[in-house]
Each structure stands twice: as structure tokens, then as C-alpha cells.
Enzyme design. Sequence first.
Site, PDB file in Angstrom:
ATOM      1  N   HIS A 151       0.989  -1.053   0.122  1.00  0.00           N
ATOM      2  CA  HIS A 151       0.044  -0.094   0.063  1.00  0.00           C
ATOM      3  C   HIS A 151       1.049   1.060  -0.125  1.00  0.00           C
ATOM      4  O   HIS A 151       1.861   1.209   0.675  1.00  0.00           O
ATOM      5  CB  HIS A 151      -1.051  -0.003   1.322  1.00  0.00           C
ATOM      6  CG  HIS A 151      -1.931   1.044   1.128  1.00  0.00           C
ATOM      7  ND1 HIS A 151      -1.610   2.028   1.651  1.00  0.00           N
ATOM      8  CD2 HIS A 151      -3.327   0.856   1.099  1.00  0.00           C
ATOM      9  CE1 HIS A 151      -2.804   3.082   1.483  1.00  0.00           C
ATOM     10  NE2 HIS A 151      -3.701   2.232   1.381  1.00  0.00           N
TER      11      HIS A 151
ATOM     12  N   ASP B 221       3.354  -4.356   8.057  1.00  0.00           N
ATOM     13  CA  ASP B 221       2.060  -3.548   7.886  1.00  0.00           C
ATOM     14  C   ASP B 221       0.902  -4.616   8.197  1.00  0.00           C
ATOM     15  O   ASP B 221       0.743  -5.286   7.145  1.00  0.00           O
ATOM     16  CB  ASP B 221       1.885  -2.768   6.531  1.00  0.00           C
ATOM     17  CG  ASP B 221       0.735  -1.948   6.479  1.00  0.00           C
ATOM     18  OD1 ASP B 221      -0.128  -2.048   7.232  1.00  0.00           O
ATOM     19  OD2 ASP B 221       0.510  -1.699   5.332  1.00  0.00           O
TER      20      ASP B 221
ATOM     21  N   GLN C 126      -4.516  -4.720   7.060  1.00  0.00           N
ATOM     22  CA  GLN C 126      -5.485  -5.666   6.452  1.00  0.00           C
ATOM     23  C   GLN C 126      -5.527  -6.939   7.317  1.00  0.00           C
ATOM     24  O   GLN C 126      -6.597  -7.367   7.488  1.00  0.00           O
ATOM     25  CB  GLN C 126      -5.143  -6.148   5.174  1.00  0.00           C
ATOM     26  CG  GLN C 126      -5.019  -4.978   4.045  1.00  0.00           C
ATOM     27  CD  GLN C 126      -6.487  -4.341   3.711  1.00  0.00           C
ATOM     28  OE1 GLN C 126      -7.467  -5.046   4.068  1.00  0.00           O
ATOM     29  NE2 GLN C 126      -6.797  -3.095   3.618  1.00  0.00           N
TER      30      GLN C 126
ATOM     31  N   LYS D  20     -10.069  -0.669  10.300  1.00  0.00           N
ATOM     32  CA  LYS D  20     -10.167  -1.991   9.492  1.00  0.00           C
ATOM     33  C   LYS D  20     -10.429  -2.970  10.541  1.00  0.00           C
ATOM     34  O   LYS D  20     -10.212  -4.298  10.036  1.00  0.00           O
ATOM     35  CB  LYS D  20      -8.981  -2.032   8.767  1.00  0.00           C
ATOM     36  CG  LYS D  20      -8.914  -0.992   7.835  1.00  0.00           C
ATOM     37  CD  LYS D  20      -7.760  -1.248   6.761  1.00  0.00           C
ATOM     38  CE  LYS D  20      -6.959  -0.198   6.128  1.00  0.00           C
ATOM     39  NZ  LYS D  20      -7.954   0.425   4.913  1.00  0.00           N
TER      40      LYS D  20
ATOM     41  N   CYS E 153      -4.491   2.443  -3.871  1.00  0.00           N
ATOM     42  CA  CYS E 153      -3.415   2.794  -3.006  1.00  0.00           C
ATOM     43  C   CYS E 153      -2.089   1.799  -3.315  1.00  0.00           C
ATOM     44  O   CYS E 153      -1.450   1.659  -2.438  1.00  0.00           O
ATOM     45  CB  CYS E 153      -3.751   3.297  -1.589  1.00  0.00           C
ATOM     46  SG  CYS E 153      -4.789   4.582  -1.458  1.00  0.00           S
TER      47      CYS E 153
END
Lengths: 144, 404
Positions: free
Chosen positions: B115, B192, B195, B218, B362
Site C-alpha cells: 500500500h 504493515d 489488512q 479496519k 493505493c
Amino acid sequence: MSAADDIYDAAIKDLAARARNMGRIEDADCSHDADNFLCGDRVTVEVALNGDAIENIGGKVRGCMLVQAAAAVIHGAAPGKDRAVLTDGIAQARALLSDGTPATGDWEGLNAFTPVQGHKHRHDCVLLPFEAVEACLADTDGTD
Amino acid sequence: MNSFRNLFPAIASGRARTYLDNAAMTQIAKPVTDRMAEFEADGRSNVKRGIYPLATRANDAFEAARASVAAFMGAKDKDEVIFTSGATAAINLVAHAYGAGLKSGDEIMVGEGEHHANIVPWQMLCERKGLELVVLPVDGDGHLQIEKMVDLISDRTRLIAVTHGSNVTGAVTDVRIITSMARKRGIPVLIDGAQRAGHGPVDVASIGCDFYVLSGHKMFGPTGIGALWARSELLQDLPPFLGGGEMITRVSFDGTEFAPPPHRFEAGTPPVTQAIGLGAAADWLRGLEWAEITTAERELTQSLLDVLNQHKRIAVWDPMGVAAGKVPRLPILSFTVEGAHPHDICEVMGGEGVALRGGHHCAQPLMSAFGVDATTRASLALYNDETDIEAFDKAITRMLKVLS
């Protein structure tokens, strides 16, 4: 018919298909890339001028059906006209989308976008090619 | 009907109808809004300063939320968790604080499928400090080519930043292989987890990473809140990113002494209610049966794939081998439709009550690697069920007709 379907009528589809006829112009007097930063769509506009007249207009369209259709309207209306006609076209496109004012004269083709007026989130799609042309011509101001 | 649906008012009422844009933002869970409303109504006060009873209770609630998030992430110490405005801010915090110690010529390695939030802060750091950005490529199915790390790591590599799961394809990164290789070379790894966090608790200890970031919006929590977990040994030595109140031990015109972590990295009044909401989301998620939920998500993902694979005009950007049920994946998939742009697809599908996302997500470098400008994405969460698949199926058929 759902709320979205009115956008995708035959007129818009026909215009979008015509966007494929836009070719590249190697000896363009100006070129400009316009991006919709929200979705990544990009319109590259190239304009060849003969004095104040638009000799040809071309470029590359990477975008949704509305972007393609708007580019096709410009490609159909502008060549052979004075560059001022494009300024008029941009104003008519904005007026049509903002308050539904019907387009007239060289820009009657814009009326295909009348159903888009109610879809505010898609106005930028229609305007993207016009903004590319506007910026492209601004690059030539005072140079010809 | 999926029993989770009643815990999400927008889902239960039908206002969100067929909501398949969970990779962008999940709906907020009622246990979360309940706890936030309770704090706002009966417990509101600033934190870290007041000594009156209300302030003490507010501070306790705030620190309890930190402990909840730490437990969700498998952290050994709650003070390894720093509240940020989201995963993006957390990555930027690391880029500034950890990046402050880097020198010209040092290298940062990122994945090609990241992303933008895990690319741009590093590009900006490279610009500021004269560093090199090294890109670990993805293969044709969107998986990181981890085997290429060996050749790309150098004695100047100072950090590796990769996603735990792709927001475009759902491909899950084998983060343990990456951290294992990096640890042998003394290179910190940032994961990261934006998600991944919506699909169950994580365990930073077993992952072996040094930084892990997530976002509340999220993982069924509020917007405007996220967290950075960082290994305490690293945190102790990092300089602050933002300056202001609440991150100092003493200020004079001769200089400022900074507070220990996590407060050193939380300048100003924090988003207290949102942090409490994130803690509530973490608590709620920790209490769920994730083996069952993961199986259900996998089956629904397969159902989505089955719907899409019925149509010749549709190509699924589904990582080969990551198809539902084969190897770990997140319930996220992207597809393209011959002769139709993702925005037009989303417009028609949206008109049918199906919320999808179209665009570059993104992740423009990944789009370039795939040779497309944009895709349409469907992403599931624990409240989705077969009724959503049926609605998706009908809307896909209609979309193909409208955009023929």
C-alpha cells in the site's frame, strides 16, 4: 433499472466507443496529463494549433466510460474551431453538471451527460478531459 | 443468518446492504460503540494529567485500552504499544523516529505490492536522508519473491518493511521467513498489519518482527485511531517524532527531557475515546472463535471466486496457489472485466446494493506489476454470509449486461 443504470445509456456507450478514434499527435503544440487522484484515471491530451485554430486534438485516455465519452465529445467538437470554443465547452460542461443547463451549439453532444448531473461523485470523471485540455491550452498562452 | 450481523447496526438494518468494502473500512461493532458512548457520557476527562477521580478513571480506561491492544498483538508489555491516528501515521512515526539514526547510503527495503502508506513515507525518508529504496519484487500472482531477499539485502540494509497481507489480492506474506532472514543480519522488520488485523489477533512475538502497525477502522473499531507496536529495546533508543505536551518529563529553555515510551511518542492530548474504542474492538476480537471464522471467510471467498469464474469476461487477480483453501489468504480479491472500467463496475454494482471498491487501491506499483491501471475489489469480513454472495452474483450478472 437501478439508480446507476441511467448513466450507461446508448448515447454514452456510443461516445465512449468513439474515444478509441483519438490518435496520438506527434507534433502537438501542447500536451498535458490530467489525473484523477482518487481513482488513478489519467487523460493525456495533445493539441495541434494553427494560430488560434485547433488543427487537431488527440491523446490517450485511461479511464472509465464517462472519461472516455467526454474525451470523445471534445475530439468530435473541437478540431477546426477557434481555441475559444474549448473554453466555451468547458464552461458548458460545468454548467450542465452543476445545474442542468443544456449544452448548445458546438457542444450539444454534452447533453448525453445530463443523467450524470444527479451523480455528483462522477462529475470529476466527465470534467477530467476538459481540465486536461484547459491546462494544455494554458501552456500555450502567449507563445503562439 | 450470520449471527455477527446483529452486532453491526448498519449491516443489521440493511443500510449497508451487501457490504464488500471491508478492506477499506469495516463496520463498527456495537460492543465498541457501547464502550465509547459510555466513556463519553460518564467517564470523559483528559488523560495523563488530572488527579481527580474522573480523570483517574479516564486514565485507567485509556491505559486499559493500551493493554487490550497489546494483548491483541501478543505484546509482552503494554508500553510497547503507541496510539497513533492509524497505520499510516504509525509507519510515518517509524520513518521519522527510526529514520533519524540513518545515514546517507543506507538502504530501506519495501515490497513491490505494498500500500502507498508503506512506500511513500520511506520514499520521503530516502529523500530527506539520502537513502536508497530497494524494492523486493512480487511474482505474477502478487506474492513477494522472498527468495530474492538474499540478493537484495546488503550490509547497508537498515530496515525491511512489508505487508502482512495484500489489500489488493489478499495474498498473505510469509512474514516469519522474512523476520528470520533479517534477524540473522540484525535488520529490523516492520510489518504493515492493517489488512490482517480485521481477521483475528496477531502474535508479534512469534512473527519475530520489530514494528507492527494496525488501524482501528479496519478491525471493527473507530476511525482516527491505530497503533504501533515496537520492540521495547528499540523504542527506548528512538527519538520522538512529534513534540508537545504529555511527551516530556521536564521542559526549560535550556532544553527538554523526553518521557519514556510510549508517552514519548504520544504528543498532545490523544484521541482518548477512539483509543478506548480500539481497546474494545481488540477485546471483542480476542474473544471470538477464529478457527470457525477463518473457515467461514475462506468458504465465502471460494464462493466469490466461483461466481466470478463463471464469466468469461472476468479475470480474477487471484494469486495462484492462494485460491481459497490452498494456503493462507485474506478474504480479499481483485478482478477485472473485459471492456468495463472498475469505476463503472462499482457504479452499477453499487446501484444494486453491493459495495465494492474500484481503482488502484493505493497500490499503484502493484498495478504496474500486473500491467493494469485499476481493478475492482471485493473484501469480506466476519459479518458477511451467503446472502451477500447471492446479491453479489445477481449484481455481477446485471453489471455484465449493463456494461456490455
